[in-house]
Design a protein around this motif. Structure first.
Motif, PDB file in Angstrom:
ATOM      1  N   PHE A 158      26.337  41.367  36.857  1.00 47.12           N
ATOM      2  CA  PHE A 158      27.525  40.812  37.542  1.00 47.12           C
ATOM      3  C   PHE A 158      27.968  39.495  37.649  1.00 47.12           C
ATOM      4  N   PHE A 179      31.022  42.599  35.189  1.00 45.11           N
ATOM      5  CA  PHE A 179      31.972  43.109  36.154  1.00 45.11           C
ATOM      6  C   PHE A 179      31.447  42.698  37.715  1.00 45.11           C
ATOM      7  N   PRO A 180      32.505  42.677  38.588  1.00 44.76           N
ATOM      8  CA  PRO A 180      31.789  42.036  40.102  1.00 44.76           C
ATOM      9  C   PRO A 180      30.941  43.035  40.319  1.00 44.76           C
ATOM     10  N   VAL A 182      28.582  45.330  42.709  1.00 51.09           N
ATOM     11  CA  VAL A 182      28.706  46.817  43.236  1.00 51.09           C
ATOM     12  C   VAL A 182      28.209  47.150  44.541  1.00 51.09           C
ATOM     13  N   SER A 363      35.461  40.660  44.384  1.00 49.45           N
ATOM     14  CA  SER A 363      35.979  41.791  44.716  1.00 49.45           C
ATOM     15  C   SER A 363      34.935  42.879  44.546  1.00 49.45           C
ATOM     16  N   ASN A 364      35.106  44.142  44.803  1.00 50.26           N
ATOM     17  CA  ASN A 364      34.105  44.919  44.871  1.00 50.26           C
ATOM     18  C   ASN A 364      34.336  45.776  43.481  1.00 50.26           C
ATOM     19  N   GLY A 365      33.191  45.762  42.834  1.00 50.40           N
ATOM     20  CA  GLY A 365      33.141  46.164  41.159  1.00 50.40           C
ATOM     21  C   GLY A 365      32.768  47.708  41.063  1.00 50.40           C
ATOM     22  N   THR A 366      32.550  48.418  42.096  1.00 50.56           N
ATOM     23  CA  THR A 366      32.029  49.729  42.065  1.00 50.56           C
ATOM     24  C   THR A 366      33.343  50.793  41.208  1.00 50.56           C
ATOM     25  N   GLN A 368      35.372  49.836  38.687  1.00 51.22           N
ATOM     26  CA  GLN A 368      35.341  49.256  37.219  1.00 51.22           C
ATOM     27  C   GLN A 368      33.984  49.574  36.894  1.00 51.22           C
ATOM     28  N   VAL A 369      32.937  49.629  37.396  1.00 47.88           N
ATOM     29  CA  VAL A 369      31.784  49.957  36.860  1.00 47.88           C
ATOM     30  C   VAL A 369      31.628  51.466  36.612  1.00 47.88           C
TER      31      VAL A 369
END
Length: 377
Positions: A158, A179-180, A182, A363-366, A368-369
């Motif tokens: 992250f 990624f950002p 989660v 930002s929320n990476g959910t 993208q992940v």
């Protein structure tokens, strides 16, 4: 027939389960009927003594003897000892993981706790299973050494900072995907003033008064008794709410304090599922610096006042807040009332910190992940 994605976690705080749950929820929502995201606690049916030592030992050390956890962390920075720790834990959790893998025959495996990496790969090797495995490192900036013992492992991290730290230690850049952080997807949205009033009404809070929120992780906040007592003695013309999580001792103490002193401005919560709503209506948030907790605070556009963190695992989280001037760190509980007063009354400081939080572009990476896990092979 739907594809099964099997995610493994442990209940050592909420920082491992929360990301696992967020990703599973998104995968199923975006792929209705096509993907079954299975969450599995690696210790659910394991040895009771080991379960107590890992889960309750973590909780107790956080609240009463942080030095124990920090000493174990320091010891496991020695690679040989870290391998021995991983080997011992693997022996106790392997049967549960093996059962889940063989019963579900998943298309992919996602690991959300460092203790589960070794046994998963041992199981796959034993049964000659060619199942793609991705490890989500839930520590964003300074991660526990046991995360990185297995060579050839593929990671989701992250922060670029953590990736570069691992590369400097000789790991391959191609093994890391950044990624950002989660979180549950709702944390990517800040509610309107109108909705805030609705939340305040629902929670029985007074809209005309500021709200001081004391928030730890799933296991409450360390030194919560003294912290609550100090804040309530300060006589702020504000409401105070404390979330005790699974810490029954803290919950009972806070409830008794409220009743004995008729503290009508104090609200006591145990383990709750509406942290998002509480954050949205808070004015000051006092917390520890667990990964999920401090990210939830920042994503809610609130200023964190950090009183406690675990060396060295959470040090990077505190450094991130301080270096970007997004909040305050004060380990002396006696000084917390002064900081609270500033954040309630000094609009210049409030605006400056809020600008810095907004400028960070978190930002929320959910999504993208989840998308990456779906495409990973």
């Amino acid at each position: 027939m739907s594809s099964k994605y099997l995610s493994f976690y442990l209940k050592t705080g909420g920082g491992h389960l929360s990301p696992a749950r967020a990703v599973a929820k998104h995968l199923e929502k975006e792929n209705a009927g096509k993907i079954e995201a299975i969450l599995s606690d690696g210790l659910e049916n394991g040895n009771k003594i080991v379960k107590y030592l890992i889960e309750d030992g973590y909780r107790i050390s956080q609240n009463k003897a942080t030095w124990i956890f920090e000493s174990l962390y320091a010891i496991n920075k020695i690679k040989f000892l870290a391998k021995q720790t991983a080997r011992i834990v693997s022996w106790f959790v392997k049967n549960q993981l093996e059962k889940m893998i063989l019963e579900n025959n998943p298309e992919k495996i996602v690991i959300f706790h460092f203790f589960l990496i070794r046994p998963v790969f041992e199981i796959l090797k034993k049964h000659k299973l060619n199942i793609p495995v991705i490890t989500v490192v839930t520590d964003p900036y300074t991660a526990h050494p046991i995360w990185f013992l297995n060579k050839g492992q593929k990671y989701i991290v992250f922060s670029e900072q953590l990736k570069q730290s691992c590369i400097q230690k000789g790991m391959n850049a191609s093994d890391f995907n950044v990624f950002p952080f989660v979180l549950d997807e709702k944390f990517g949205t800040v509610v309107s003033d109108e909705n805030k009033k609705s939340i305040q009404q629902k929670l029985g809070l007074e809209p005309s008064k500021k709200l001081i929120l004391i928030l730890g992780g799933a296991d409450g906040i360390p030194h919560g008794k003294r912290m609550l007592r100090t804040i309530m003695k300060s006589g702020f013309d504000a409401q105070t709410a404390i979330v005790c999580g699974r810490n029954k001792v803290l919950y009972e103490y806070a409830t008794k304090l409220k009743l004995e002193h008729n503290l009508t401005n104090l609200t006591v919560y145990g383990f709750i599922d509406f942290v998002y709503e509480l954050l949205q209506v808070s004015d000051v948030v006092i917390s520890k610096c667990g990964a999920s907790t401090f990210m939830e605070i920042l994503m809610a556009q609130k200023i964190p006042v950090i009183n406690n963190y675990i060396w060295e695992q959470e040090k990077g989280n505190v450094d991130f807040i301080r270096q970007n001037n997004m909040g305050m760190y004060e380990k002396k509980i006696s000084r917390l009332p002064g900081l609270i007063h500033q954040l309630i009354s000094d609009h210049t400081i409030i605006q400056q910190l809020n600008r810095n939080i907004s400028r960070a572009g978190l930002s929320n990476g959910t999504p993208q992940v989840s998308s990456f896990i779906q495409s990973f092979c």
